[in-house]
Design a protein around this motif. Structure first.
Motif, PDB file in Angstrom:
ATOM      1  N   ASP A  74       0.828  -1.201   0.000  1.00 51.80           N
ATOM      2  CA  ASP A  74       0.000   0.000   0.000  1.00 51.80           C
ATOM      3  C   ASP A  74       0.861   1.248   0.000  1.00 51.80           C
ATOM      4  OD1 ASP A  74      -2.264  -1.491  -0.008  1.00 51.80           O
ATOM      5  OD2 ASP A  74      -2.544  -1.441   2.177  1.00 51.80           O
ATOM      6  N   LYS A  75       1.953   1.207   0.797  1.00 49.60           N
ATOM      7  CA  LYS A  75       2.857   2.354   0.849  1.00 49.60           C
ATOM      8  C   LYS A  75       3.469   2.612  -0.515  1.00 49.60           C
ATOM      9  CE  LYS A  75       4.239   1.907   5.703  1.00 49.60           C
ATOM     10  NZ  LYS A  75       5.367   1.635   6.619  1.00 49.60           N
ATOM     11  N   ASN A  76       3.874   1.545  -1.176  1.00 53.26           N
ATOM     12  CA  ASN A  76       4.551   1.702  -2.459  1.00 53.26           C
ATOM     13  C   ASN A  76       3.599   2.176  -3.546  1.00 53.26           C
ATOM     14  OD1 ASN A  76       7.051   0.935  -1.444  1.00 53.26           O
ATOM     15  ND2 ASN A  76       6.688  -1.241  -1.835  1.00 53.26           N
ATOM     16  N   ARG A  77       2.276   1.920  -3.356  1.00 54.15           N
ATOM     17  CA  ARG A  77       1.317   2.366  -4.367  1.00 54.15           C
ATOM     18  C   ARG A  77       0.962   3.841  -4.217  1.00 54.15           C
ATOM     19  NH1 ARG A  77      -1.158  -2.943  -3.948  1.00 54.15           N
ATOM     20  NH2 ARG A  77      -2.570  -2.183  -2.320  1.00 54.15           N
ATOM     21  N   ARG A  78       1.397   4.471  -3.155  1.00 52.56           N
ATOM     22  CA  ARG A  78       1.151   5.903  -2.990  1.00 52.56           C
ATOM     23  C   ARG A  78       1.820   6.679  -4.127  1.00 52.56           C
ATOM     24  NH1 ARG A  78       2.662   5.058   2.657  1.00 52.56           N
ATOM     25  NH2 ARG A  78       0.908   5.463   4.061  1.00 52.56           N
ATOM     26  N   GLY A  79       1.088   7.630  -4.709  1.00 52.93           N
ATOM     27  CA  GLY A  79       1.714   8.532  -5.654  1.00 52.93           C
ATOM     28  C   GLY A  79       2.487   9.601  -4.910  1.00 52.93           C
ATOM     29  N   PRO A  80       3.374  10.330  -5.588  1.00 53.45           N
ATOM     30  CA  PRO A  80       4.167  11.369  -4.926  1.00 53.45           C
ATOM     31  C   PRO A  80       3.314  12.427  -4.232  1.00 53.45           C
ATOM     32  CG  PRO A  80       5.061  10.887  -7.092  1.00 53.45           C
ATOM     33  CD  PRO A  80       3.756  10.157  -6.994  1.00 53.45           C
ATOM     34  N   SER A  81       2.233  12.856  -4.859  1.00 54.18           N
ATOM     35  CA  SER A  81       1.398  13.914  -4.265  1.00 54.18           C
ATOM     36  C   SER A  81       0.752  13.437  -2.972  1.00 54.18           C
ATOM     37  CB  SER A  81       0.318  14.360  -5.257  1.00 54.18           C
ATOM     38  OG  SER A  81       0.902  14.958  -6.392  1.00 54.18           O
ATOM     39  N   GLN A  82       0.191  12.213  -2.990  1.00 49.52           N
ATOM     40  CA  GLN A  82      -0.443  11.690  -1.779  1.00 49.52           C
ATOM     41  C   GLN A  82       0.595  11.476  -0.681  1.00 49.52           C
ATOM     42  OE1 GLN A  82      -2.528   7.985  -2.244  1.00 49.52           O
ATOM     43  NE2 GLN A  82      -2.912   7.770  -0.054  1.00 49.52           N
ATOM     44  N   ARG A  83       1.770  10.947  -1.080  1.00 49.81           N
ATOM     45  CA  ARG A  83       2.819  10.715  -0.082  1.00 49.81           C
ATOM     46  C   ARG A  83       3.259  12.024   0.556  1.00 49.81           C
ATOM     47  NH1 ARG A  83       6.206   8.408  -3.168  1.00 49.81           N
ATOM     48  NH2 ARG A  83       7.513  10.239  -3.547  1.00 49.81           N
ATOM     49  N   ARG A  84       3.390  13.066  -0.224  1.00 50.69           N
ATOM     50  CA  ARG A  84       3.812  14.356   0.326  1.00 50.69           C
ATOM     51  C   ARG A  84       2.762  14.937   1.253  1.00 50.69           C
ATOM     52  NH1 ARG A  84       6.141  16.109  -5.541  1.00 50.69           N
ATOM     53  NH2 ARG A  84       8.129  14.979  -5.381  1.00 50.69           N
ATOM     54  N   ARG A  85       1.488  14.742   0.909  1.00 54.16           N
ATOM     55  CA  ARG A  85       0.433  15.206   1.817  1.00 54.16           C
ATOM     56  C   ARG A  85       0.513  14.464   3.146  1.00 54.16           C
ATOM     57  NH1 ARG A  85      -2.774  15.242  -2.909  1.00 54.16           N
ATOM     58  NH2 ARG A  85      -3.608  13.180  -2.413  1.00 54.16           N
ATOM     59  N   GLU A  86       0.679  13.155   3.083  1.00 60.17           N
ATOM     60  CA  GLU A  86       0.761  12.360   4.306  1.00 60.17           C
ATOM     61  C   GLU A  86       2.039  12.676   5.079  1.00 60.17           C
ATOM     62  OE1 GLU A  86       0.188   8.226   3.482  1.00 60.17           O
ATOM     63  OE2 GLU A  86      -1.671   8.577   2.365  1.00 60.17           O
ATOM     64  N   LEU A  87       3.113  12.929   4.347  1.00 59.96           N
ATOM     65  CA  LEU A  87       4.384  13.283   4.987  1.00 59.96           C
ATOM     66  C   LEU A  87       4.238  14.599   5.748  1.00 59.96           C
ATOM     67  CD1 LEU A  87       7.885  13.032   3.279  1.00 59.96           C
ATOM     68  CD2 LEU A  87       7.290  14.956   4.744  1.00 59.96           C
ATOM     69  N   SER A  88       3.646  15.595   5.111  1.00 57.79           N
ATOM     70  CA  SER A  88       3.494  16.899   5.776  1.00 57.79           C
ATOM     71  C   SER A  88       2.569  16.783   6.979  1.00 57.79           C
ATOM     72  CB  SER A  88       2.986  17.955   4.793  1.00 57.79           C
ATOM     73  OG  SER A  88       1.714  17.619   4.286  1.00 57.79           O
ATOM     74  N   ASP A  89       1.503  15.958   6.869  1.00 57.73           N
ATOM     75  CA  ASP A  89       0.603  15.749   8.008  1.00 57.73           C
ATOM     76  C   ASP A  89       1.351  15.095   9.167  1.00 57.73           C
ATOM     77  OD1 ASP A  89      -1.520  16.842   6.636  1.00 57.73           O
ATOM     78  OD2 ASP A  89      -2.374  14.910   6.034  1.00 57.73           O
ATOM     79  N   HIS A  90       2.226  14.129   8.850  1.00 55.84           N
ATOM     80  CA  HIS A  90       2.980  13.426   9.891  1.00 55.84           C
ATOM     81  C   HIS A  90       3.945  14.382  10.591  1.00 55.84           C
ATOM     82  CE1 HIS A  90       4.983  10.245  12.041  1.00 55.84           C
ATOM     83  NE2 HIS A  90       6.136  10.520  11.461  1.00 55.84           N
ATOM     84  N   VAL A  91       4.652  15.197   9.813  1.00 57.31           N
ATOM     85  CA  VAL A  91       5.596  16.147  10.412  1.00 57.31           C
ATOM     86  C   VAL A  91       4.840  17.195  11.224  1.00 57.31           C
ATOM     87  CG1 VAL A  91       7.420  17.830   9.957  1.00 57.31           C
ATOM     88  CG2 VAL A  91       7.270  15.764   8.566  1.00 57.31           C
TER      89      VAL A  91
END
Length: 263
Positions: free
Chosen positions: A4-21
């Motif tokens: 599931d993690k690997n299927r994340r696109g760059p935009s979704q991953r960056r949104r989740e990354l910013s939310d986590h930080v």
């Protein structure tokens, strides 16, 4: 899970990354790479893009949403910090507002806490460039709400730029409430020049101006000088302000009031 993690696109991953930080405050790049199942090189590309957008800032080996002298935290992070102090300062400042006044508030999260109290002081004219305040007060029938237009900045959730400054300059209000990210010595500072331009215009457009700050802003540096503390008719600070700061205000003749936090 990893698929599931690997299927994340760059935009979704960056949104989740910013939310986590945003939730953590600061995170190492290696922890992010492990969490999102990608390489360090990919994480650094994400970090570079998010920093370019102004969402977060890099430090050696990681990333943070904590402020620095040239970086102001986004509004989502600022809303989470020093809540009790901001509420206390806002309550003390709100006592200055009387029915029938025109009041201007900036795009600070302390001003947002003040705005929550304004429906209890109707009728009132409220002027702001902060979209969250506009949304908060839009259904209040006893308030005349005026929006300051300009270029929308999603990180601050407010309107800025030359059109906003010109809109402020066309008005004259009874009271202006602003906050800022840094007070060093006898001056208020801010990291961003465009924010400073709007705040300065607001101060000039008001008969009386109030600076609302919590003790975490004290002794912190920022790039652009906003104004001397003597510019303000009143400085409202919380009761965790160090005694040496209060002495300095006394010696400088800066009028101030202390807001009790109840802590």
């Amino acid at each position: 899970m990893s698929q599931d993690k690997n299927r994340r696109g760059p935009s979704q991953r960056r949104r989740e990354l910013s939310d986590h930080v945003l939730a953590e405050g600061s995170v190492s790049a290696s922890d992010l790479a492990e969490r999102f199942g990608v390489s360090l090189m990919t994480i650094y590309r994400d970090i570079d893009e998010l920093e370019r957008e102004g969402i977060l800032r890099k430090f050696r080996g990681g990333v943070t949403v904590q402020p620095s002298g040239v970086f102001e935290s986004n509004v989502a992070f600022r809303k989470k910090t020093m809540r009790a102090e901001k509420e206390a300062v806002a309550a003390k400042a709100a006592a200055l507002v009387e029915p029938g006044m025109s009041v201007m508030v900036d795009d600070s999260t302390t001003a947002l806490e003040l705005a929550r109290l304004l429906p209890g002081v109707e009728p009132l004219t409220v002027v702001t460039n902060f979209l969250e305040v506009l949304n908060l007060l839009s259904d209040e029938r006893g308030l005349h709400l005026m929006a300051l237009g300009g270029d929308y900045d999603r990180l601050h959730d407010s309107f800025l730029g030359v059109p906003c400054v010109e809109a402020v300059e066309a008005l004259r209000v009874d009271l202006c409430f602003v906050s800022t990210s840094s007070v060093y010595g006898n001056h208020a500072y801010h990291q961003e020049q465009r924010i400073v331009a709007v705040k300065r215009a607001m101060l000039k457009a008001a008969d009386r101006s109030v600076l609302m700050i919590d003790h975490s802003k004290l002794g912190r540096t920022a790039l652009h000088r906003l104004a001397p503390l003597s510019t303000f008719d009143l400085v409202v600070i919380d009761d965790r302000t160090p005694p040496d700061v209060l002495r300095s205000l006394d010696e400088s003749g800066v009028p101030y009031e202390i807001a009790p936090t109840g802590a």
